[in-house]
Design a protein around this motif. Structure first.
Motif, PDB file in Angstrom:
ATOM      1  N   GLN A 265      73.118  98.165  61.418  1.00  0.00           N
ATOM      2  CA  GLN A 265      73.688  97.091  62.219  1.00  0.00           C
ATOM      3  C   GLN A 265      72.906  96.871  63.530  1.00  0.00           C
ATOM      4  N   ALA A 266      72.213  97.926  64.038  1.00  0.00           N
ATOM      5  CA  ALA A 266      71.468  97.788  65.305  1.00  0.00           C
ATOM      6  C   ALA A 266      70.077  98.379  65.131  1.00  0.00           C
ATOM      7  N   PRO A 267      69.202  97.706  64.364  1.00  0.00           N
ATOM      8  CA  PRO A 267      67.846  98.237  64.152  1.00  0.00           C
ATOM      9  C   PRO A 267      67.005  98.251  65.418  1.00  0.00           C
ATOM     10  N   PHE A 268      67.453  97.539  66.464  1.00  0.00           N
ATOM     11  CA  PHE A 268      66.681  97.517  67.706  1.00  0.00           C
ATOM     12  C   PHE A 268      66.681  98.866  68.408  1.00  0.00           C
ATOM     13  N   LEU A 269      67.564  99.779  67.967  1.00  0.00           N
ATOM     14  CA  LEU A 269      67.593 101.098  68.596  1.00  0.00           C
ATOM     15  C   LEU A 269      66.339 101.928  68.278  1.00  0.00           C
ATOM     16  N   VAL A 270      65.632 101.574  67.201  1.00  0.00           N
ATOM     17  CA  VAL A 270      64.401 102.288  66.835  1.00  0.00           C
ATOM     18  C   VAL A 270      63.232 101.515  67.401  1.00  0.00           C
ATOM     19  N   GLU A 271      62.397 102.121  68.225  1.00  0.00           N
ATOM     20  CA  GLU A 271      61.279 101.455  68.851  1.00  0.00           C
ATOM     21  C   GLU A 271      60.233 101.071  67.817  1.00  0.00           C
ATOM     22  N   GLU A 272      59.443 100.050  68.169  1.00  0.00           N
ATOM     23  CA  GLU A 272      58.401  99.586  67.268  1.00  0.00           C
ATOM     24  C   GLU A 272      57.339 100.653  67.047  1.00  0.00           C
ATOM     25  N   LYS A 273      57.007 101.382  68.124  1.00  0.00           N
ATOM     26  CA  LYS A 273      56.009 102.439  67.987  1.00  0.00           C
ATOM     27  C   LYS A 273      56.500 103.520  67.040  1.00  0.00           C
ATOM     28  N   ALA A 274      57.807 103.830  67.137  1.00  0.00           N
ATOM     29  CA  ALA A 274      58.363 104.836  66.221  1.00  0.00           C
ATOM     30  C   ALA A 274      58.342 104.337  64.780  1.00  0.00           C
ATOM     31  N   LYS A 275      58.581 103.033  64.607  1.00  0.00           N
ATOM     32  CA  LYS A 275      58.535 102.480  63.246  1.00  0.00           C
ATOM     33  C   LYS A 275      57.126 102.586  62.669  1.00  0.00           C
ATOM     34  N   ASP A 276      56.114 102.273  63.506  1.00  0.00           N
ATOM     35  CA  ASP A 276      54.735 102.382  63.029  1.00  0.00           C
ATOM     36  C   ASP A 276      54.393 103.824  62.668  1.00  0.00           C
ATOM     37  N   ASP A 285      60.712 113.194  55.914  1.00  0.00           N
ATOM     38  CA  ASP A 285      61.868 112.397  55.527  1.00  0.00           C
ATOM     39  C   ASP A 285      62.048 111.264  56.526  1.00  0.00           C
ATOM     40  N   GLY A 286      61.857 110.017  56.097  1.00  0.00           N
ATOM     41  CA  GLY A 286      61.943 108.870  56.994  1.00  0.00           C
ATOM     42  C   GLY A 286      63.328 108.676  57.564  1.00  0.00           C
ATOM     43  N   THR A 287      64.361 108.911  56.792  1.00  0.00           N
ATOM     44  CA  THR A 287      65.736 108.720  57.262  1.00  0.00           C
ATOM     45  C   THR A 287      66.057 109.671  58.408  1.00  0.00           C
ATOM     46  N   GLU A 288      65.682 110.929  58.259  1.00  0.00           N
ATOM     47  CA  GLU A 288      65.936 111.900  59.319  1.00  0.00           C
ATOM     48  C   GLU A 288      65.195 111.528  60.590  1.00  0.00           C
ATOM     49  N   ALA A 289      63.961 111.041  60.446  1.00  0.00           N
ATOM     50  CA  ALA A 289      63.201 110.632  61.622  1.00  0.00           C
ATOM     51  C   ALA A 289      63.853 109.434  62.306  1.00  0.00           C
ATOM     52  N   LYS A 290      64.398 108.510  61.524  1.00  0.00           N
ATOM     53  CA  LYS A 290      65.062 107.349  62.119  1.00  0.00           C
ATOM     54  C   LYS A 290      66.301 107.784  62.893  1.00  0.00           C
ATOM     55  N   LEU A 291      67.081 108.699  62.286  1.00  0.00           N
ATOM     56  CA  LEU A 291      68.280 109.179  62.970  1.00  0.00           C
ATOM     57  C   LEU A 291      67.923 109.893  64.276  1.00  0.00           C
ATOM     58  N   ASP A 292      66.829 110.699  64.242  1.00  0.00           N
ATOM     59  CA  ASP A 292      66.398 111.379  65.472  1.00  0.00           C
ATOM     60  C   ASP A 292      65.962 110.374  66.520  1.00  0.00           C
ATOM     61  N   SER A 293      65.316 109.290  66.085  1.00  0.00           N
ATOM     62  CA  SER A 293      64.887 108.268  67.037  1.00  0.00           C
ATOM     63  C   SER A 293      66.089 107.586  67.687  1.00  0.00           C
ATOM     64  N   ALA A 296      67.557 109.919  70.217  1.00  0.00           N
ATOM     65  CA  ALA A 296      66.717 110.006  71.412  1.00  0.00           C
ATOM     66  C   ALA A 296      66.895 108.796  72.307  1.00  0.00           C
ATOM     67  N   VAL A 297      67.036 107.585  71.696  1.00  0.00           N
ATOM     68  CA  VAL A 297      67.228 106.369  72.500  1.00  0.00           C
ATOM     69  C   VAL A 297      68.567 106.409  73.222  1.00  0.00           C
ATOM     70  N   LEU A 298      69.600 106.900  72.545  1.00  0.00           N
ATOM     71  CA  LEU A 298      70.922 106.985  73.163  1.00  0.00           C
ATOM     72  C   LEU A 298      71.050 108.160  74.132  1.00  0.00           C
ATOM     73  N   GLY A 299      70.054 109.065  74.146  1.00  0.00           N
ATOM     74  CA  GLY A 299      70.108 110.196  75.063  1.00  0.00           C
ATOM     75  C   GLY A 299      71.070 111.269  74.633  1.00  0.00           C
ATOM     76  N   ILE A 300      71.274 111.425  73.330  1.00  0.00           N
ATOM     77  CA  ILE A 300      72.205 112.421  72.797  1.00  0.00           C
ATOM     78  C   ILE A 300      71.392 113.634  72.378  1.00  0.00           C
ATOM     79  N   VAL A 301      71.693 114.781  72.971  1.00  0.00           N
ATOM     80  CA  VAL A 301      70.939 116.004  72.694  1.00  0.00           C
ATOM     81  C   VAL A 301      71.856 117.172  72.337  1.00  0.00           C
ATOM     82  N   LYS A 302      73.179 116.981  72.359  1.00  0.00           N
ATOM     83  CA  LYS A 302      74.109 118.067  72.080  1.00  0.00           C
ATOM     84  C   LYS A 302      75.074 117.665  70.982  1.00  0.00           C
ATOM     85  N   THR A 303      75.645 118.674  70.326  1.00  0.00           N
ATOM     86  CA  THR A 303      76.619 118.424  69.263  1.00  0.00           C
ATOM     87  C   THR A 303      77.879 117.791  69.821  1.00  0.00           C
TER      88      THR A 303
END
Length: 456
Positions: A265-276, A285-293, A296-303
């Protein structure tokens, strides 16, 4: 009275006659003794004159032989020197010819050097033209490299952002390094304690067995005190780390489903550089990398932060009373709500940041105290032998070295005495051999005769 005087006169004349006879007899003995001594002296003088003539003849013969040998040696030396002089003259002539030849060669080389110098001047002019071309090429290359430098600067900024992510990993490796440091500390502490006991044993032997003095063992309180300070410092630092560092972030299945909805619903959360970068990855695993991206954009680092975000994406079910995901169309609105409420908690996070800074300063101070305690620990361990005992060791060492030097000197003197005694025995055997040789019978004055005369 006259007969008495005649008797006295007669006795006097008798005594005078006896005395004259005694003196005459002594005079004759003295004359005979003088005559015998003059004859003996004449015999000794004749013998000495004969021996002197004999020795003179012997010396004459010896010196004549020495003179002949010296004359022959001098003549041989003169002949040899004359031969060497002729050789030097020939060598001088040959060297003169060589020098003349070398002079001609040097003149030819001077001519060749002048020609080479002219060629080098022409080559220098040509190289100056090449240098001008290289300068122009350098300017173009420098321009191109400046552009590349700008690109690398941009890449450096990107790497700087990635460095922030590495800080979390650094905390993990820092803890691992601390564990390794503690292990190495324990190992070195054990080895140094062995050396301390060894030094104490040596000190005890020096005082009790060598010097016969009473030895008082030094205090080992520094070991317990240092260990307690180290453990206290480690406990404080570990407590600060446990307070500041949370548990590793864990993503549940619901959280992964939530992040999938956000990515859809919000693909803008993944930067273009990260997509490249994701397109270039082949084994990840591309899905895991997208979730990590997204995290990182939202600034979430803890459970806890993931669980807090998940609360905005779940609702209660009507029938069973469980939790279910919201409608994907409401994902963006839920995200906005989460971000707004997170802004209201900025003050709380600021206070937490201040707390973290305070904890960091506390950790730095505890580390400084730990280093100070470690230095004090090693200093006190290195000073386990008092300075007074050290001076006793040095004095004992100097005394033992002096005693060793005396023993070595005595040994050398004994060896020298044995060597001289052996040389005396060899010389005595050689002298006996020379005295018993048959060649002595052919000499005018044999050595054995000289020895016998001296003995008589």
């Amino acid at each position: 009275a006259l007969p008495i005087f005649e008797g006295v006169e007669g006795a006097y004349k008798t005594e005078r006659r006896e005395m004259l006879d005694s003196h005459e007899k002594d005079l004759r003995e003295l004359v005979d003794n003088r005559r015998e001594k003059e004859e003996a002296h004449k015999k000794r003088r004749d013998t000495a004159i004969y021996e002197g003539h004999t020795a003179l003849d012997t010396k004459y013969l010896e010196q004549g032989e020495i003179f002949n040998n010296a004359r022959r040696s001098n003549q041989t030396s003169i002949h040899k020197i004359a031969t060497e002089l002729e050789g030097y003259k020939a060598q001088y002539m040959m060297n003169a010819e060589k020098l003349n030849y070398n002079l001609q060669v040097l003149r030819e080389r001077v001519k060749e050097n002048k020609n080479a110098q002219n060629q080098h001047k022409r080559k220098l002019t040509r190289l100056q033209d090449v240098l001008s071309q290289l300068i122009n090429r350098y300017a173009e290359t420098d321009k191109r490299f400046r552009q590349a430098n700008n690109e690398l600067t941009e890449a450096y900024r990107r790497v700087t952002e990635q460095y922030k992510d590495l800080q979390l990993k650094f905390q993990h490796f820092e803890k691992s390094d601390q564990d390794k440091h503690q292990q190495i500390w324990t190992m070195h502490e054990h080895d140094c304690m062995k050396l301390v006991h060894k030094c104490m044993q040596g000190d005890r032997v020096v005082h009790e067995e060598l010097l016969g003095m009473q030895w008082v063992p030094p205090s080992l309180d520094f070991w317990v005190q240092a260990e307690e300070e180290t453990n206290d410092a480690q406990g404080l630092i570990q407590g600060v780390e446990e307070t500041l560092d949370g548990e590793p972030m864990e993503i549940s299945e619901n959280a992964q489903l939530m992040l999938q909805i956000l990515y859809t619903q919000a693909p803008f959360l993944v930067e273009e550089k990260a997509k490249d970068a994701l397109r270039n990855l082949e084994q990840m695993d591309g899905t895991e990398a997208k979730l990590d991206s997204i995290l990182a954009v939202l600034g979430i680092v803890k459970t806890e932060q993931v669980d807090e975000l998940l609360e905005y994406f779940t609702v209660e079910a009507d029938e069973e009373g469980g939790m279910t995901q919201i409608n994907p169309q409401d994902a963006v609105q839920a995200l906005y709500t989460y971000l707004d409420e997170r802004k209201t908690k900025a003050a709380t996070r600021m206070e937490l940041s201040n707390t973290q800074q305070t904890a960091a300063s506390l950790r730095t101070r505890k580390q400084m105290e730990k280093r100070k305690a470690e230095r004090e620990f090693w200093r006190r361990m290195s000073a386990v032998v008092p300075e007074g005992h050290d001076r006793i060791w040095r004095s004992l060492e100097n005394g033992l070295e002096g005693y060793l030097a005396q023993l070595q000197q005595r040994s050398s003197l004994i060896d020298e005495t044995d060597r001289i005694r052996k040389q005396n025995e060899e010389l005595r055997a050689l002298l006996n051999q020379y005295l018993g040789s048959r060649v002595n019978d052919e000499l005018f004055s044999p050595p054995q005769l000289q020895v016998d005369r001296k003995s008589t």
